[in-house]
Scaffold this motif. Structure first.
Motif, PDB file in Angstrom:
ATOM      1  N   ALA A 109       0.652  -1.059   0.176  1.00  0.00           N
ATOM      2  CA  ALA A 109      -0.029   0.053  -0.168  1.00  0.00           C
ATOM      3  C   ALA A 109       0.710   1.085  -0.075  1.00  0.00           C
ATOM      4  CB  ALA A 109      -0.805  -0.093   1.147  1.00  0.00           C
ATOM      5  N   VAL A 110       1.987   1.203   0.785  1.00  0.00           N
ATOM      6  CA  VAL A 110       2.753   2.394   0.985  1.00  0.00           C
ATOM      7  C   VAL A 110       3.478   2.649  -0.498  1.00  0.00           C
ATOM      8  CG1 VAL A 110       4.803   3.250   2.059  1.00  0.00           C
ATOM      9  CG2 VAL A 110       2.772   2.292   3.345  1.00  0.00           C
ATOM     10  N   GLN A 111       3.991   1.383  -0.803  1.00  0.00           N
ATOM     11  CA  GLN A 111       4.774   1.779  -2.387  1.00  0.00           C
ATOM     12  C   GLN A 111       3.942   2.397  -3.461  1.00  0.00           C
ATOM     13  OE1 GLN A 111       5.995  -2.271  -2.953  1.00  0.00           O
ATOM     14  NE2 GLN A 111       8.004  -1.785  -1.637  1.00  0.00           N
ATOM     15  N   LYS A 112       2.698   1.764  -3.219  1.00  0.00           N
ATOM     16  CA  LYS A 112       1.688   2.580  -4.316  1.00  0.00           C
ATOM     17  C   LYS A 112       1.424   3.779  -4.065  1.00  0.00           C
ATOM     18  CE  LYS A 112      -0.371   0.103  -7.510  1.00  0.00           C
ATOM     19  NZ  LYS A 112       0.138   0.087  -8.687  1.00  0.00           N
ATOM     20  N   LEU A 113       0.980   4.075  -2.823  1.00  0.00           N
ATOM     21  CA  LEU A 113       0.673   5.423  -2.483  1.00  0.00           C
ATOM     22  C   LEU A 113       2.018   6.612  -2.732  1.00  0.00           C
ATOM     23  CD1 LEU A 113      -1.425   4.881   0.502  1.00  0.00           C
ATOM     24  CD2 LEU A 113      -2.445   5.842  -1.643  1.00  0.00           C
ATOM     25  N   ASN A 115       3.818   6.378  -4.866  1.00  0.00           N
ATOM     26  CA  ASN A 115       4.455   6.455  -6.080  1.00  0.00           C
ATOM     27  C   ASN A 115       3.160   6.873  -7.209  1.00  0.00           C
ATOM     28  OD1 ASN A 115       7.412   5.728  -6.353  1.00  0.00           O
ATOM     29  ND2 ASN A 115       6.470   4.086  -5.373  1.00  0.00           N
ATOM     30  N   SER A 116       2.250   7.461  -6.516  1.00  0.00           N
ATOM     31  CA  SER A 116       0.936   8.220  -7.030  1.00  0.00           C
ATOM     32  C   SER A 116       0.526   9.589  -6.409  1.00  0.00           C
ATOM     33  CB  SER A 116       0.066   7.031  -7.047  1.00  0.00           C
ATOM     34  OG  SER A 116      -0.654   6.954  -5.632  1.00  0.00           O
ATOM     35  N   ASP A 117      -0.596   9.881  -7.035  1.00  0.00           N
ATOM     36  CA  ASP A 117      -1.343  10.969  -6.556  1.00  0.00           C
ATOM     37  C   ASP A 117      -2.586  10.709  -5.771  1.00  0.00           C
ATOM     38  OD1 ASP A 117      -2.707  10.660  -8.884  1.00  0.00           O
ATOM     39  OD2 ASP A 117      -2.721  12.755  -9.413  1.00  0.00           O
ATOM     40  N   THR A 167     -13.844  -2.567   1.463  1.00  0.00           N
ATOM     41  CA  THR A 167     -13.450  -1.566   2.333  1.00  0.00           C
ATOM     42  C   THR A 167     -12.408  -1.912   3.333  1.00  0.00           C
ATOM     43  OG1 THR A 167     -15.396  -1.753   3.612  1.00  0.00           O
ATOM     44  CG2 THR A 167     -15.361  -0.262   1.841  1.00  0.00           C
ATOM     45  N   ALA A 168     -12.328  -3.299   3.727  1.00  0.00           N
ATOM     46  CA  ALA A 168     -11.406  -3.809   4.744  1.00  0.00           C
ATOM     47  C   ALA A 168      -9.794  -3.592   4.156  1.00  0.00           C
ATOM     48  CB  ALA A 168     -11.622  -5.188   4.756  1.00  0.00           C
ATOM     49  N   THR A 169      -9.984  -3.335   2.819  1.00  0.00           N
ATOM     50  CA  THR A 169      -8.609  -3.313   1.989  1.00  0.00           C
ATOM     51  C   THR A 169      -8.022  -1.903   2.072  1.00  0.00           C
ATOM     52  OG1 THR A 169      -9.089  -3.013  -0.370  1.00  0.00           O
ATOM     53  CG2 THR A 169      -9.086  -5.341   0.838  1.00  0.00           C
ATOM     54  N   LEU A 170      -8.605  -0.805   2.415  1.00  0.00           N
ATOM     55  CA  LEU A 170      -8.450   0.666   2.404  1.00  0.00           C
ATOM     56  C   LEU A 170      -7.215   1.056   3.241  1.00  0.00           C
ATOM     57  CD1 LEU A 170     -12.195   2.287   2.176  1.00  0.00           C
ATOM     58  CD2 LEU A 170     -10.600   1.555   0.222  1.00  0.00           C
ATOM     59  N   VAL A 171      -6.257   1.728   2.421  1.00  0.00           N
ATOM     60  CA  VAL A 171      -5.457   2.477   3.149  1.00  0.00           C
ATOM     61  C   VAL A 171      -5.602   3.946   2.882  1.00  0.00           C
ATOM     62  CG1 VAL A 171      -2.654   2.633   3.527  1.00  0.00           C
ATOM     63  CG2 VAL A 171      -3.932   0.503   3.318  1.00  0.00           C
ATOM     64  N   PHE A 172      -5.679   4.937   3.548  1.00  0.00           N
ATOM     65  CA  PHE A 172      -5.893   6.208   3.286  1.00  0.00           C
ATOM     66  C   PHE A 172      -4.635   7.156   3.535  1.00  0.00           C
ATOM     67  CE2 PHE A 172      -9.708   4.765   5.129  1.00  0.00           C
ATOM     68  CZ  PHE A 172     -11.004   5.223   4.171  1.00  0.00           C
ATOM     69  N   VAL A 173      -4.629   8.218   2.644  1.00  0.00           N
ATOM     70  CA  VAL A 173      -3.419   9.318   3.062  1.00  0.00           C
ATOM     71  C   VAL A 173      -4.211  10.075   4.178  1.00  0.00           C
ATOM     72  CG1 VAL A 173      -2.483  11.292   2.233  1.00  0.00           C
ATOM     73  CG2 VAL A 173      -2.657   9.509   0.671  1.00  0.00           C
ATOM     74  N   THR A 174      -3.701  10.121   5.279  1.00  0.00           N
ATOM     75  CA  THR A 174      -4.323  10.439   6.473  1.00  0.00           C
ATOM     76  C   THR A 174      -4.702  11.992   6.450  1.00  0.00           C
ATOM     77  OG1 THR A 174      -2.839   8.884   7.895  1.00  0.00           O
ATOM     78  CG2 THR A 174      -3.995  10.650   9.086  1.00  0.00           C
ATOM     79  N   PHE A 204      -8.289   7.100  -6.664  1.00  0.00           N
ATOM     80  CA  PHE A 204      -8.025   5.679  -5.685  1.00  0.00           C
ATOM     81  C   PHE A 204      -7.143   4.615  -6.405  1.00  0.00           C
ATOM     82  CE2 PHE A 204     -11.959   4.756  -2.877  1.00  0.00           C
ATOM     83  CZ  PHE A 204     -12.100   6.072  -2.497  1.00  0.00           C
ATOM     84  N   ILE A 205      -6.336   4.037  -5.860  1.00  0.00           N
ATOM     85  CA  ILE A 205      -5.204   3.453  -6.748  1.00  0.00           C
ATOM     86  C   ILE A 205      -5.271   1.681  -6.215  1.00  0.00           C
ATOM     87  CG2 ILE A 205      -3.192   3.709  -5.002  1.00  0.00           C
ATOM     88  CD1 ILE A 205      -1.527   4.001  -7.614  1.00  0.00           C
ATOM     89  N   TYR A 206      -5.196   0.871  -7.236  1.00  0.00           N
ATOM     90  CA  TYR A 206      -5.361  -0.433  -7.160  1.00  0.00           C
ATOM     91  C   TYR A 206      -4.068  -1.166  -7.047  1.00  0.00           C
ATOM     92  CZ  TYR A 206      -7.180  -5.402  -7.784  1.00  0.00           C
ATOM     93  OH  TYR A 206      -7.215  -6.674  -7.731  1.00  0.00           O
ATOM     94  N   HIS A 207      -3.906  -2.192  -6.203  1.00  0.00           N
ATOM     95  CA  HIS A 207      -2.711  -3.268  -6.525  1.00  0.00           C
ATOM     96  C   HIS A 207      -3.434  -4.668  -6.617  1.00  0.00           C
ATOM     97  CE1 HIS A 207       1.077  -4.867  -6.443  1.00  0.00           C
ATOM     98  NE2 HIS A 207       0.964  -5.623  -5.260  1.00  0.00           N
TER      99      HIS A 207
END
Length: 319
Positions: A109-113, A115-117, A167-174, A204-207
């Protein structure tokens, strides 16, 4: 602790004693190293509080884990927000105490976020019923990849129309979650509303990986979404649909809302939640619904034909 890519995990428990240890251990076993864990017990009346305290005594030697124990059950959105406002993470994950994260979940999740907006990350999940049967949220091939392209980016109209993201998979930019007002404490559940509000403004970004095991339990709050004559969730769903009516901008979005309203009205009618069904039908009129289904639902909502016996025989229970 390196706060530059710190992830806060807020794990909320209510009467989930059989599962809470697995949930908490799954945070410790993450391959992403920078994690802040906040544990909330929301007034459990089983053995959850004692189980959590024992786990803390064995795993929190440095006293860095934040734990909050409520004497009585409170609104979920309220207790989550209390933890969110004191969190320090750049990113944030909401972990139910009957679910757990696979080891790569937060790292990916962190790697994807990073490297994206995107403002929100999501991935595939393994859904496990209390019968033991498991299946992925997005059907997968023999290699474990989704069988079709999962839409990300602008997912607003998709989420208005249907439950398209686990929604159990969501990781937000706080920072963005806080900026948008965190969870709405006037609602009984959070996920539909926060998906709509976040997707309205942020991509949103999907992995394509299975990051979370999501348990589907017959005793969970969500299982009573269409509870016979007494749904606690439908009034909140209606309030979110009212918000959507104001947020919509395009013809596609308005059509998606009409689809959602009639879907929720159908289940409200079949489960004999007639008061909220009438409200949905008034909103349907305002949203421009037409056609035979709309007309039939209008009549049904006024006449209160109780067909719930057939509905719950089909579903298998009364929620």
């Amino acid at each position: 602790m390196d706060n530059s890519n710190l992830v806060t995990v807020i794990c909320t428990c209510y009467n989930q004693e059989p599962f809470v240890i697995n949930a908490l251990d799954s945070v410790l076993f993450q391959k992403h190293g920078e994690i802040e864990l906040i544990i909330i017990d929301n007034g459990s009346i089983d053995g959850s509080q004692e189980t959590i305290r024992q786990w803390l005594s064995e795993n929190d030697k440095d006293k860095k884990i934040i734990s909050i124990f409520h004497k009585e059950r409170k609104n979920y959105c309220e207790v989550f927000n209390e933890a969110l406002w004191v969190s320090k993470g750049k990113y944030l994950a909401d972990l139910a105490a009957d679910d757990y994260f696979y080891p790569n979940h937060l790292k990916e999740a962190v790697q994807k976020l990073e490297n994206s907006d995107a403002g929100v990350y999501f991935c595939n999940a393994m859904l496990q019923k209390d019968t033991g049967f498991s299946s992925p949220f997005y059907p997968t091939n023999e290699k474990g990849n989704s069988r079709y392209n999962v839409r990300d980016g602008d997912v607003y109209s998709l989420l208005v129309k249907k439950y398209a993201i686990c929604t159990a998979t969501l990781v937000f930019v706080t920072e963005l979650l806080k900026k948008e007002g965190v969870y709405d404490e006037k609602l009984t559940y959070e996920d539909f509303d926060i998906l709509i509000r976040m997707s309205r403004k942020y991509p949103f970004i999907y992995h394509d990986s299975v990051g979370v095991l999501k348990r589907i339990l017959s005793t969970s709050f969500a299982s009573g979404q269409y509870r016979y004559k007494n749904s606690q969730m439908l009034p909140s769903t209606y309030k979110v649909c009212e918000k959507i009516h104001e947020l919509n901008r395009s013809a596609e979005e308005r059509e998606a809302l009409r689809f959602r309203i009639l879907h929720e009205a159908k289940h409200a009618l079949f489960s004999a939640n007639f008061e909220i069904a009438e409200k949905f039908m008034e909103l349907a009129k305002k949203a421009g619904c037409t056609g035979i289904k709309y007309l039939l639902f209008r009549i049904w909502s006024k006449r209160h034909f109780d067909l719930s016996t057939f509905y719950f025989l089909w579903k298998g229970n009364k929620g």
